[in-house]
Scaffold this motif. Sequence first.
Motif, mmCIF file in Angstrom:
data_model
loop_
_atom_site.group_PDB
_atom_site.id
_atom_site.type_symbol
_atom_site.label_atom_id
_atom_site.label_comp_id
_atom_site.label_asym_id
_atom_site.label_seq_id
_atom_site.Cartn_x
_atom_site.Cartn_y
_atom_site.Cartn_z
ATOM 1 N N UNK A 61 0.717 -1.325 -0.056
ATOM 2 C CA UNK A 61 -0.014 -0.126 -0.042
ATOM 3 C C UNK A 61 0.782 1.179 0.036
ATOM 4 N N UNK A 62 1.843 1.098 0.758
ATOM 5 C CA UNK A 62 2.686 2.523 0.850
ATOM 6 C C UNK A 62 3.396 2.614 -0.533
ATOM 7 N N UNK A 63 4.009 1.730 -1.336
ATOM 8 C CA UNK A 63 4.441 2.038 -2.489
ATOM 9 C C UNK A 63 3.666 2.487 -3.689
ATOM 10 N N UNK A 64 2.247 1.983 -3.308
ATOM 11 C CA UNK A 64 1.366 2.632 -4.175
ATOM 12 C C UNK A 64 0.925 4.053 -3.880
ATOM 13 N N UNK A 65 0.907 4.254 -2.789
ATOM 14 C CA UNK A 65 0.696 5.710 -2.537
ATOM 15 C C UNK A 65 1.784 6.614 -3.152
ATOM 16 N N UNK A 66 3.115 6.050 -2.961
ATOM 17 C CA UNK A 66 4.105 7.097 -3.464
ATOM 18 C C UNK A 66 3.849 7.150 -4.869
ATOM 19 N N UNK A 67 3.512 5.752 -5.607
ATOM 20 C CA UNK A 67 3.358 6.036 -7.005
ATOM 21 C C UNK A 67 2.183 6.608 -7.519
ATOM 22 N N UNK A 68 1.069 6.673 -6.784
ATOM 23 C CA UNK A 68 0.011 7.704 -7.174
ATOM 24 C C UNK A 68 0.156 9.046 -6.946
ATOM 25 N N UNK A 121 7.516 -5.170 -12.192
ATOM 26 C CA UNK A 121 6.831 -3.992 -12.683
ATOM 27 C C UNK A 121 7.333 -2.801 -11.300
ATOM 28 N N UNK A 122 7.099 -3.213 -10.170
ATOM 29 C CA UNK A 122 7.423 -2.509 -8.961
ATOM 30 C C UNK A 122 8.901 -1.867 -9.118
ATOM 31 N N UNK A 123 9.821 -2.555 -9.497
ATOM 32 C CA UNK A 123 11.211 -2.065 -9.846
ATOM 33 C C UNK A 123 11.372 -1.306 -10.960
ATOM 34 N N UNK A 124 10.622 -1.525 -11.955
ATOM 35 C CA UNK A 124 10.584 -0.558 -12.982
ATOM 36 C C UNK A 124 10.169 0.704 -12.821
ATOM 37 N N UNK A 125 9.013 0.985 -12.058
ATOM 38 C CA UNK A 125 8.464 2.027 -11.635
ATOM 39 C C UNK A 125 9.570 2.807 -10.576
ATOM 40 N N UNK A 126 10.028 2.045 -9.744
ATOM 41 C CA UNK A 126 10.928 2.680 -8.897
ATOM 42 C C UNK A 126 12.057 3.437 -9.520
ATOM 43 N N UNK A 151 3.707 3.064 14.225
ATOM 44 C CA UNK A 151 4.040 1.416 14.360
ATOM 45 C C UNK A 151 4.902 0.770 12.802
ATOM 46 N N UNK A 152 5.216 1.844 12.030
ATOM 47 C CA UNK A 152 5.553 1.099 10.776
ATOM 48 C C UNK A 152 6.867 1.834 10.318
ATOM 49 N N UNK A 153 7.851 1.123 9.907
ATOM 50 C CA UNK A 153 8.950 1.459 9.308
ATOM 51 C C UNK A 153 9.383 0.493 8.080
ATOM 52 N N UNK A 154 9.822 1.206 7.372
ATOM 53 C CA UNK A 154 10.070 0.222 5.885
ATOM 54 C C UNK A 154 11.645 -0.034 5.779
ATOM 55 N N UNK A 155 11.762 -1.230 5.361
ATOM 56 C CA UNK A 155 13.269 -1.666 4.963
ATOM 57 C C UNK A 155 13.479 -2.357 3.718
ATOM 58 N N UNK A 156 12.308 -2.476 3.162
ATOM 59 C CA UNK A 156 12.271 -3.360 1.923
ATOM 60 C C UNK A 156 11.282 -2.662 1.011
ATOM 61 N N UNK A 157 11.450 -2.446 -0.067
ATOM 62 C CA UNK A 157 10.202 -2.194 -0.982
ATOM 63 C C UNK A 157 9.492 -3.334 -2.002
ATOM 64 N N UNK A 158 10.022 -4.444 -1.805
ATOM 65 C CA UNK A 158 9.627 -5.803 -2.294
ATOM 66 C C UNK A 158 9.031 -6.574 -1.371
ATOM 67 N N UNK A 159 7.464 -6.375 -1.259
ATOM 68 C CA UNK A 159 6.808 -7.193 0.022
ATOM 69 C C UNK A 159 6.467 -8.672 -0.382
ATOM 70 N N UNK A 160 7.557 -9.548 -0.430
ATOM 71 C CA UNK A 160 7.490 -10.873 -0.393
ATOM 72 C C UNK A 160 7.247 -11.316 0.803
ATOM 73 N N UNK A 161 6.696 -12.693 0.988
ATOM 74 C CA UNK A 161 6.075 -13.121 2.038
ATOM 75 C C UNK A 161 7.252 -13.346 3.223
ATOM 76 N N UNK A 162 8.524 -13.501 2.759
ATOM 77 C CA UNK A 162 9.797 -13.637 3.609
ATOM 78 C C UNK A 162 10.002 -12.479 4.076
ATOM 79 N N UNK A 163 9.707 -11.289 3.756
ATOM 80 C CA UNK A 163 10.131 -9.969 4.058
ATOM 81 C C UNK A 163 8.878 -8.999 4.528
ATOM 82 N N UNK A 164 8.379 -9.646 5.354
ATOM 83 C CA UNK A 164 7.064 -8.675 5.832
ATOM 84 C C UNK A 164 7.593 -7.518 6.860
ATOM 85 N N UNK A 165 6.893 -6.495 6.906
ATOM 86 C CA UNK A 165 7.160 -5.216 7.691
ATOM 87 C C UNK A 165 6.402 -5.199 8.706
ATOM 88 N N UNK A 166 7.084 -4.674 9.931
ATOM 89 C CA UNK A 166 6.456 -4.794 11.211
ATOM 90 C C UNK A 166 5.191 -3.314 11.236
#
Length: 387
Positions: A61-68, A121-126, A151-166
């Motif tokens: 959702x956050x990357x989409x907010x930035x893209x929008x 597609x995400x990396x192409x837009x980034x 309660x949120x901080x980002x360390x990754x931009x690709x939201x794979x299941x092995x890299x969830x964000x708190x």
Amino acid sequence: MNSRLFLLLTCSLIPALAFPKAIDSIISSASIYMLGDVSSRTIIAEKKASKNINSTALTQLMKLHIIFDALEDGTLNAQDELKISRKAAAASGVSMFLHEGDIVKIEDLIAAIVIYGANDATLAIIEAISGTKAQFIAAMNQKAKELGLLNSQFTSVVGKAVEPQLTSASDLYQLAIAIILNHSQLYPLFKSSQHEWQGIIQYSSNDLLGKDAYNDGLIVSKVPSEGTIGVISSERNGRRILLVIADNSSDGLFASKAQELINQAFKKFTTIHILEKDIPISQLAVVGGSSEILNIGSKKKIYVTVPRKSKPEVRVTIEATQPLVAPIEYGDVIAKLIVKLKTDTILTSDLVALEKVRKAGMMRRGWKRLKSWTIHLLGSEESDKSL
């Protein structure tokens, strides 16, 4: 204004509530949720909404907010095309199956991100917006601060299941609200359930889109440690409900719990349109000005959400000090609109001057004093005659 509401002018002021909360009469066995009405910004019900959870939906959702943001400020144009780089084509995880050198419309890339979270597609837009992932992540963290995501901080931009964000249900709710309200023109993209690119059709993971025709967004994702997390929005008859839910149930049971929460919000609660923006709601007296009255109103639409059974008990008052003294500028805060349910204040909102009142000139002030003195004198003479 609804005929069951009444308006009272009093003279005291009380502090405004930033985020009104309705009386909780919602029943659910879901582990974590936050349920609210978007128009009134009212939280209808919540359970463990501040608890830390891991979620890939946060990154999505956050990357989409930035893209929008980039689409609306002109950094990106949906009709432009991008040439896919080697790095973007090599992105792991969910993929649009792009190849290095492909020429792709930005609108297709964004559709793939919204509907199924395509990482290539995400990396192409980034690359088009920020150049590097590190710069994009910095922009995401800055946006989180602006939105008050505690309660949120980002360390990754690709939201794979092995890299969830708190994050928390509360933060996810605020982020979703920001997307819905700040990017209303682009929000309909979330309603699409599938996307086709070069003959390959891929589908949204949001099963709630098909469960109810009124559901139109936003995302459902899974994290092994948390189960399923959904950010679901539904609109019926112009009223929008937003739900963030986390629960470790089967897919079918999760969907049922989510839909039941949404249905209860529509059934048990109603939203009242109290006031339109820039429309006079009352007039106040002004002394020492070019006008003796001032129209006041709100700079925003005002809604409240209350239990349906309690609607007849809603009361609206205006509280202000009088008389007002000129000069008064357009937009000056003049009074407070107070909304009460029985004896409980459920909302306060600023009311402002809808026009400018200049300080009266010396001649006008002198004429007003003479007029007042003459009226007083004539009144005294009439009293003497009656004696």
